[in-house]
Every structure is written in structure tokens, then in C-alpha cells.
Design an enzyme around this catalytic site. Structure first.
Site, short mmCIF file in Angstrom:
data_model
loop_
_atom_site.label_atom_id
_atom_site.label_comp_id
_atom_site.label_asym_id
_atom_site.label_seq_id
_atom_site.Cartn_x
_atom_site.Cartn_y
_atom_site.Cartn_z
N GLU A 122 0.81 -1.21 0.00
CA GLU A 122 0.00 0.00 0.00
C GLU A 122 0.85 1.27 0.00
O GLU A 122 0.34 2.36 -0.26
CB GLU A 122 -0.94 0.01 1.20
CG GLU A 122 -0.27 0.14 2.55
CD GLU A 122 -1.29 0.14 3.69
OE1 GLU A 122 -1.00 0.80 4.70
OE2 GLU A 122 -2.35 -0.51 3.57
N HIS A 123 2.13 1.15 0.26
CA HIS A 123 2.99 2.33 0.30
C HIS A 123 3.44 2.78 -1.09
O HIS A 123 3.55 3.97 -1.36
CB HIS A 123 4.22 2.06 1.17
CG HIS A 123 3.89 1.76 2.59
ND1 HIS A 123 4.60 0.86 3.36
CD2 HIS A 123 2.87 2.22 3.38
CE1 HIS A 123 4.06 0.80 4.57
NE2 HIS A 123 3.02 1.60 4.61
N GLN A 162 2.66 -6.46 4.91
CA GLN A 162 2.74 -7.88 5.22
C GLN A 162 2.38 -8.17 6.67
O GLN A 162 1.75 -9.19 6.97
CB GLN A 162 4.14 -8.41 4.90
CG GLN A 162 4.28 -9.91 5.09
CD GLN A 162 5.64 -10.42 4.67
OE1 GLN A 162 6.25 -9.89 3.74
NE2 GLN A 162 6.15 -11.43 5.34
N CYS A 192 9.22 -3.43 -3.75
CA CYS A 192 9.64 -2.09 -3.34
C CYS A 192 11.05 -2.12 -2.77
O CYS A 192 11.71 -1.07 -2.68
CB CYS A 192 8.67 -1.48 -2.34
SG CYS A 192 8.48 -2.44 -0.81
#
Length: 232
Positions: A122-123, A162, A192
């Protein structure tokens, strides 16, 4: 299982006060919401048109020409892909489990391991993927084995971190089955960390969530770790 999991197991500290709950509503502890967040949108033309417009703006901002041949259908493809990647918002745990809870006088550990999971961080909105291992000890009720993988899929197909994903899977099983205990371990590689930032392709992240007897009894927890590592 990699050395990462062994390191976690060797250094795990028991915490009998740990709660499986995520937030408090002021009236006591409250479980994370396991319900639907949206209705199916893959055929919703209004939503798709809005998303396509946003993708075109994004492409233009990157310095691309969204009208060139190779990108003409990219806005629609990307919009549908994002809806697919996040289709867990369209499912609830109740619907997925359905009537697949059965009365059974079984009190030994049940483990389903090496469940493939794919999710979006989500980042950065880039993928992470790996393996999920789920174990529980029934208390008169067992869950259809395929439903364990389905529960993992519901939460993986949402924007995630996670740590929360691991906890939500454990909470869902605990809340709906009420077993003597639940243990969940996820080992995943995050794009990422691979494609950007520190750019470390070999790095993986291991997270766990345990409750009930798995949290209180180190021998039970050790048996679970042993089972998910066997024949690796």
C-alpha cells in the site's frame, strides 16, 4: 524454509499479553473488519472510465504520450488489472467460508503450507509475493482445507502491508472457527525493496501471527515451525 524463518523462531519472545485485536472502539476490543469494502466493479463502466482518465493523466505526467499505439489500451488494461489485484475488497470471510465448517472430534494440529500469495504494497503500489503457512488446532470444528487458502487470498488481494496481512488471516480463522489456537507465517519478497530503494533482490521478509495455544505454549509453536520447514 529459509534461514530467515529459523532466525525468527530462535529469537521469538513469548508474550502472553499480546492481543489478536487491532483497535479499540472505547467499549472494549474490536476485531478487524472482515466484510466487503465494495461491490464488484470490473464491469462498472463509470468506474472504469474514471480510472482510465486517471491513468492517462499519470502517463502524461511521466512524459509519455497516452495516444501512441502501444499505450492506447493501457488505461483500460491497467484499470482492470488494479480491480483484479484488489478484488479481495469484494469478498467477505463469511461468504468464502460459507458452510464449510464441520463438526469433527479432532484435536491435533492442522497445517496447510506453501500457499502462494500475491499482494500490492500500500505504500508504493508495487507487488509483493511469497508463501503463506497456516496452522490451527481444532476445538470440535474443522474448516474445509481449501477455505484456508481462500481466506488468505481475500486479504492478500487488498492493498496491504505484510504485517497486517499475516495478522488478519490469523484473526479471521480464530474469529470464525474458534479453535484452540492459530498460527500464520508469511515469507515474501517485496518489489519495493527489489526494484527501488535499497534494491536488494535476495531479501525476504518473514512475519508471523500466533494466538491461543500457539502463543502460550512454546512446544506447540515449535511443532508448527518444524512442520512448515520439513522437507524444505
Amino acid at each position: 524454509m529459509s534461514d530467515n524463518l529459523k532466525s525468527y523462531q530462535d529469537n521469538h519472545i513469548e508474550n502472553e499479553d499480546e492481543e489478536i485485536y487491532e483497535r479499540s472502539n472505547g467499549k472494549g476490543k474490536e476485531l478487524v473488519d472482515f466484510g466487503k469494502k465494495r461491490e464488484p466493479l470490473i464491469h462498472n463502466h463509470e468506474v472504469l472510465n474514471t480510472m482510465q482518465s486517471s491513468v492517462k493523466t499519470l502517463l502524461s505526467s511521466l512524459g509519455e504520450n497516452p495516444d501512441r499505439e502501444g499505450l492506447l489500451k493501457t488505461p483500460l488494461r491497467m484499470s482492470k488489472a488494479l480491480l483484479f489485484f484488489t478484488q479481495g475488497y469484494e469478498q467477505s470471510v463469511d461468504e468464502v467460508i460459507g458452510e464449510a465448517i464441520f463438526n469433527e472430534n479432532h484435536h491435533e494440529m492442522v497445517v496447510v503450507r506453501d500457499i502462494d500469495i500475491f499482494s500490492l504494497c500500500e505504500h508504493h503500489m508495487v507487488p509483493f509475493h511469497g508463501k503463506c503457512h497456516i496452522g490451527y488446532i481444532p476445538d470440535q470444528k474443522v474448516l474445509g482445507l481449501s477455505k484456508l487458502a481462500r481466506v488468505a487470498e481475500i486479504f492478500a488481494r487488498r492493498l496491504q502491508v505484510q504485517e497486517r496481512l499475516t495478522r488478519q488471516i490469523a484473526q479471521a480463522i480464530q474469529a470464525h472457527l474458534n479453535p484452540m489456537g492459530v498460527a500464520v507465517v508469511i515469507e515474501a519478497s517485496h518489489m519495493c525493496m527489489v526494484m527501488r530503494g535499497v534494491q536488494k533482490p535476495g531479501a525476504s521478509t518473514v512475519t508471523s501471527s500466533v494466538c491461543g495455544i500457539f502463543e502460550k505454549d512454546s512446544r506447540t509453536r515449535a511443532e508448527f515451525f518444524s512442520l512448515i520447514k520439513s522437507n524444505k
